[in-house]
Design a protein around this motif. Structure first.
Motif, PDB file in Angstrom:
ATOM      1  N   ASN A 182     -20.606 150.428 -51.902  1.00 53.45           N
ATOM      2  CA  ASN A 182     -19.643 151.507 -51.740  1.00 53.45           C
ATOM      3  C   ASN A 182     -20.325 152.877 -51.691  1.00 53.45           C
ATOM      4  OD1 ASN A 182     -17.434 149.796 -51.638  1.00 53.45           O
ATOM      5  ND2 ASN A 182     -17.047 149.899 -53.841  1.00 53.45           N
ATOM      6  N   VAL A 183     -21.349 153.053 -52.531  1.00 52.53           N
ATOM      7  CA  VAL A 183     -22.102 154.308 -52.520  1.00 52.53           C
ATOM      8  C   VAL A 183     -22.795 154.502 -51.175  1.00 52.53           C
ATOM      9  CG1 VAL A 183     -24.094 155.502 -53.517  1.00 52.53           C
ATOM     10  CG2 VAL A 183     -22.420 154.415 -55.008  1.00 52.53           C
ATOM     11  N   LEU A 184     -23.395 153.436 -50.673  1.00 48.95           N
ATOM     12  CA  LEU A 184     -24.087 153.521 -49.383  1.00 48.95           C
ATOM     13  C   LEU A 184     -23.121 153.848 -48.249  1.00 48.95           C
ATOM     14  CD1 LEU A 184     -26.481 150.466 -49.750  1.00 48.95           C
ATOM     15  CD2 LEU A 184     -27.172 152.863 -49.637  1.00 48.95           C
ATOM     16  N   LYS A 185     -21.937 153.284 -48.295  1.00 50.00           N
ATOM     17  CA  LYS A 185     -20.952 153.566 -47.246  1.00 50.00           C
ATOM     18  C   LYS A 185     -20.523 155.025 -47.256  1.00 50.00           C
ATOM     19  CE  LYS A 185     -19.001 148.918 -46.677  1.00 50.00           C
ATOM     20  NZ  LYS A 185     -17.786 148.067 -46.844  1.00 50.00           N
ATOM     21  N   GLN A 186     -20.574 155.638 -48.433  1.00 48.14           N
ATOM     22  CA  GLN A 186     -20.275 157.066 -48.524  1.00 48.14           C
ATOM     23  C   GLN A 186     -21.435 157.901 -47.986  1.00 48.14           C
ATOM     24  OE1 GLN A 186     -19.322 157.958 -52.600  1.00 48.14           O
ATOM     25  NE2 GLN A 186     -17.672 156.444 -52.697  1.00 48.14           N
ATOM     26  N   ALA A 187     -22.659 157.461 -48.290  1.00 51.27           N
ATOM     27  CA  ALA A 187     -23.835 158.253 -47.943  1.00 51.27           C
ATOM     28  C   ALA A 187     -24.244 158.104 -46.483  1.00 51.27           C
ATOM     29  CB  ALA A 187     -25.000 157.858 -48.835  1.00 51.27           C
ATOM     30  N   TYR A 188     -23.998 156.935 -45.904  1.00 52.42           N
ATOM     31  CA  TYR A 188     -24.429 156.657 -44.537  1.00 52.42           C
ATOM     32  C   TYR A 188     -23.367 157.100 -43.529  1.00 52.42           C
ATOM     33  CZ  TYR A 188     -28.590 153.784 -45.541  1.00 52.42           C
ATOM     34  OH  TYR A 188     -29.835 153.352 -45.909  1.00 52.42           O
ATOM     35  N   GLU A 192     -22.376 150.638 -40.200  1.00 55.91           N
ATOM     36  CA  GLU A 192     -22.906 149.330 -39.821  1.00 55.91           C
ATOM     37  C   GLU A 192     -24.336 149.119 -40.324  1.00 55.91           C
ATOM     38  OE1 GLU A 192     -23.657 152.130 -36.297  1.00 55.91           O
ATOM     39  OE2 GLU A 192     -22.073 151.750 -37.791  1.00 55.91           O
ATOM     40  N   ALA A 193     -25.005 150.203 -40.720  1.00 56.18           N
ATOM     41  CA  ALA A 193     -26.364 150.086 -41.255  1.00 56.18           C
ATOM     42  C   ALA A 193     -26.373 149.619 -42.710  1.00 56.18           C
ATOM     43  CB  ALA A 193     -27.100 151.416 -41.132  1.00 56.18           C
ATOM     44  N   VAL A 194     -25.206 149.591 -43.342  1.00 59.29           N
ATOM     45  CA  VAL A 194     -25.108 149.121 -44.728  1.00 59.29           C
ATOM     46  C   VAL A 194     -24.987 147.604 -44.702  1.00 59.29           C
ATOM     47  CG1 VAL A 194     -23.826 149.241 -46.894  1.00 59.29           C
ATOM     48  CG2 VAL A 194     -24.017 151.272 -45.434  1.00 59.29           C
ATOM     49  N   THR A 195     -26.118 146.933 -44.799  1.00 55.53           N
ATOM     50  CA  THR A 195     -26.185 145.478 -44.683  1.00 55.53           C
ATOM     51  C   THR A 195     -26.461 144.825 -46.032  1.00 55.53           C
ATOM     52  OG1 THR A 195     -28.565 145.557 -44.265  1.00 55.53           O
ATOM     53  CG2 THR A 195     -27.091 145.728 -42.337  1.00 55.53           C
ATOM     54  N   GLY A 271     -23.730 162.224 -36.333  1.00 50.82           N
ATOM     55  CA  GLY A 271     -23.230 160.905 -36.709  1.00 50.82           C
ATOM     56  C   GLY A 271     -24.088 160.164 -37.705  1.00 50.82           C
ATOM     57  N   VAL A 272     -25.092 160.825 -38.250  1.00 48.71           N
ATOM     58  CA  VAL A 272     -26.043 160.202 -39.179  1.00 48.71           C
ATOM     59  C   VAL A 272     -25.877 160.842 -40.551  1.00 48.71           C
ATOM     60  CG1 VAL A 272     -28.490 159.791 -39.672  1.00 48.71           C
ATOM     61  CG2 VAL A 272     -27.644 159.706 -37.310  1.00 48.71           C
ATOM     62  N   GLY A 273     -26.056 160.036 -41.606  1.00 48.73           N
ATOM     63  CA  GLY A 273     -25.877 160.507 -42.971  1.00 48.73           C
ATOM     64  C   GLY A 273     -27.177 160.814 -43.683  1.00 48.73           C
ATOM     65  N   HIS A 274     -27.271 160.371 -44.934  1.00 50.07           N
ATOM     66  CA  HIS A 274     -28.340 160.794 -45.828  1.00 50.07           C
ATOM     67  C   HIS A 274     -29.690 160.132 -45.572  1.00 50.07           C
ATOM     68  CE1 HIS A 274     -30.050 162.516 -49.420  1.00 50.07           C
ATOM     69  NE2 HIS A 274     -30.339 161.334 -49.922  1.00 50.07           N
ATOM     70  N   CYS A 275     -29.724 159.008 -44.901  1.00 52.61           N
ATOM     71  CA  CYS A 275     -30.978 158.259 -44.720  1.00 52.61           C
ATOM     72  C   CYS A 275     -31.236 158.002 -43.238  1.00 52.61           C
ATOM     73  CB  CYS A 275     -30.924 156.944 -45.493  1.00 52.61           C
ATOM     74  SG  CYS A 275     -30.610 157.158 -47.269  1.00 52.61           S
ATOM     75  N   PRO A 276     -31.614 159.004 -42.472  1.00 51.75           N
ATOM     76  CA  PRO A 276     -31.800 158.833 -41.029  1.00 51.75           C
ATOM     77  C   PRO A 276     -32.792 157.750 -40.653  1.00 51.75           C
ATOM     78  CG  PRO A 276     -31.768 161.152 -41.594  1.00 51.75           C
ATOM     79  CD  PRO A 276     -31.821 160.384 -42.898  1.00 51.75           C
ATOM     80  N   GLN A 277     -33.841 157.578 -41.467  1.00 52.74           N
ATOM     81  CA  GLN A 277     -34.864 156.587 -41.122  1.00 52.74           C
ATOM     82  C   GLN A 277     -34.310 155.170 -41.091  1.00 52.74           C
ATOM     83  OE1 GLN A 277     -34.528 157.866 -44.104  1.00 52.74           O
ATOM     84  NE2 GLN A 277     -35.125 156.441 -45.701  1.00 52.74           N
ATOM     85  N   ASP A 278     -33.262 154.918 -41.880  1.00 51.01           N
ATOM     86  CA  ASP A 278     -32.670 153.590 -41.959  1.00 51.01           C
ATOM     87  C   ASP A 278     -31.440 153.478 -41.059  1.00 51.01           C
ATOM     88  OD1 ASP A 278     -32.665 150.947 -43.148  1.00 51.01           O
ATOM     89  OD2 ASP A 278     -30.872 151.557 -44.237  1.00 51.01           O
ATOM     90  N   GLU A 279     -30.709 154.565 -40.901  1.00 52.24           N
ATOM     91  CA  GLU A 279     -29.504 154.563 -40.086  1.00 52.24           C
ATOM     92  C   GLU A 279     -29.815 154.666 -38.594  1.00 52.24           C
ATOM     93  OE1 GLU A 279     -26.229 157.126 -41.492  1.00 52.24           O
ATOM     94  OE2 GLU A 279     -27.605 157.697 -43.092  1.00 52.24           O
ATOM     95  N   ALA A 280     -30.792 155.489 -38.260  1.00 49.51           N
ATOM     96  CA  ALA A 280     -31.080 155.759 -36.843  1.00 49.51           C
ATOM     97  C   ALA A 280     -32.582 155.748 -36.580  1.00 49.51           C
ATOM     98  CB  ALA A 280     -30.475 157.103 -36.438  1.00 49.51           C
ATOM     99  N   PRO A 281     -33.249 154.623 -36.853  1.00 49.86           N
ATOM    100  CA  PRO A 281     -34.707 154.581 -36.640  1.00 49.86           C
ATOM    101  C   PRO A 281     -35.100 154.798 -35.182  1.00 49.86           C
ATOM    102  CG  PRO A 281     -33.828 152.368 -37.007  1.00 49.86           C
ATOM    103  CD  PRO A 281     -32.721 153.330 -37.337  1.00 49.86           C
TER     104      PRO A 281
END
Length: 295
Positions: A182-188, A192-195, A271-281
């Motif tokens: 749930n925290v990741l879904k808020q931050a990202y 769909e990157a929350v796997t 369209g990208v949140g707190h962790c760009p390296q993981d959300e939009a590599p």
């Protein structure tokens, strides 16, 4: 190993001041890069970046002491969980393991660690790239500028967490897959990157001995440097990459960092949140490669 690049990633351990520190390594050519994770994460948070960046660079990713698969000593003597400690760890790693001046790439609090290292040993750092740098909004100096009703609860909450049984209970409630998801879904920004893989990466180290005490030590840490202290002293080029949809570190506040002389560029990813390296590599990796090659 990435199926796309077939570049192997080695999992290694380095003894730092008698403590085992885990890091990953890939690539044999090009200037070295050291990837530094954020709070509660590890070098595995860069799993989508290491093999791709290794096509053009020697890439290292470290688990800061207290996180990931690195050891988690009880806070105090000899280890304090401060940016000065992590900065020294990074400086020593660049000198003793990498052996040459290195590009530092950080996410969140990893950006402050990178800046701290660059200030401590300028000769060890070729440049600093920062992804959604921690604004440290709960820092004592920043909190003092807030209305009393917004700033006052934080010290009280931190004091409560200093009661060890209460703090450990609080940590046990947080270190659960459902809560982490749930925290990741808020931050990202990209949900769909929350796997399941990502949740496992973050929750696995929370089961280690000492993990709760490290977490509580940092939650109660409202001192030390902020980016505004370090950027004016920076002697190498700096790059900022920022997710436009970061709810924790608002890009509107982050844009102020572009005004410091060392900062060459401030790139916003929509369209990208707190962790760009993981959300939009696919966006972040080419930016980092192009920037490093240019220096």
């Amino acid at each position: 190993m990435s199926a796309a690049t077939a570049i192997p990633v080695a999992d290694c351990t380095w003894p730092w001041q008698g403590f085992p520190i885990r890091y990953q390594k890939a690539g044999t050519t090009g200037a070295p890069m050291l990837l530094i994770h954020g709070f509660g994460a590890s070098s595995d948070h860069w799993r989508k970046n290491i093999p791709v960046l290794a096509e053009t660079h020697q890439v290292y990713a470290i688990d800061l002491i207290g996180f990931g698969k690195s050891v988690k000593p009880f806070p105090g003597d000899p280890v304090t969980y401060t940016f000065e400690t992590w900065g020294q760890l990074v400086v020593d790693f660049c000198r003793d393991v990498i052996g040459e001046a290195t590009f530092l790439v950080g996410n969140s609090i990893g950006c402050i660690v990178a800046l701290q290292a660059a200030i401590m040993e300028p000769a060890q750092v070729r440049g600093v790239a920062m992804l959604d740098c921690s604004l440290r909004l709960l820092h004592d100096r920043k909190r003092s500028t807030l209305p009393w009703y917004r700033g006052a609860p934080t010290p009280f909450f931190q004091k409560l967490l200093g009661i060890r049984p209460l703090g450990h209970f609080f940590f046990s409630r947080l270190a659960r897959p459902k809560f982490i998801r749930n925290v990741l879904k808020q931050a990202y920004g990209r949900e769909e990157a929350v796997t399941d893989e990502l949740v496992d990466i973050l929750i696995g180290p929370s089961k280690d001995e000492g993990a709760a005490d490290v977490f509580l030590a940092f939650v109660r840490y409202s001192q030390g440097p902020i980016a505004e202290d370090l950027l004016p002293k920076l002697q190498c080029p700096a790059l900022f990459i920022w997710g436009a949809d970061d709810p924790w570190e608002p890009v509107e506040l982050g844009r102020e960092y572009a005004n410091y002389p060392a900062v060459e560029d401030f790139i916003v990813l929509e369209g990208v949140g707190h962790c760009p390296q993981d959300e939009a590599p696919e966006l972040v990796n080419p930016i980092l490669q192009k920037w490093a090659v240019a220096h």
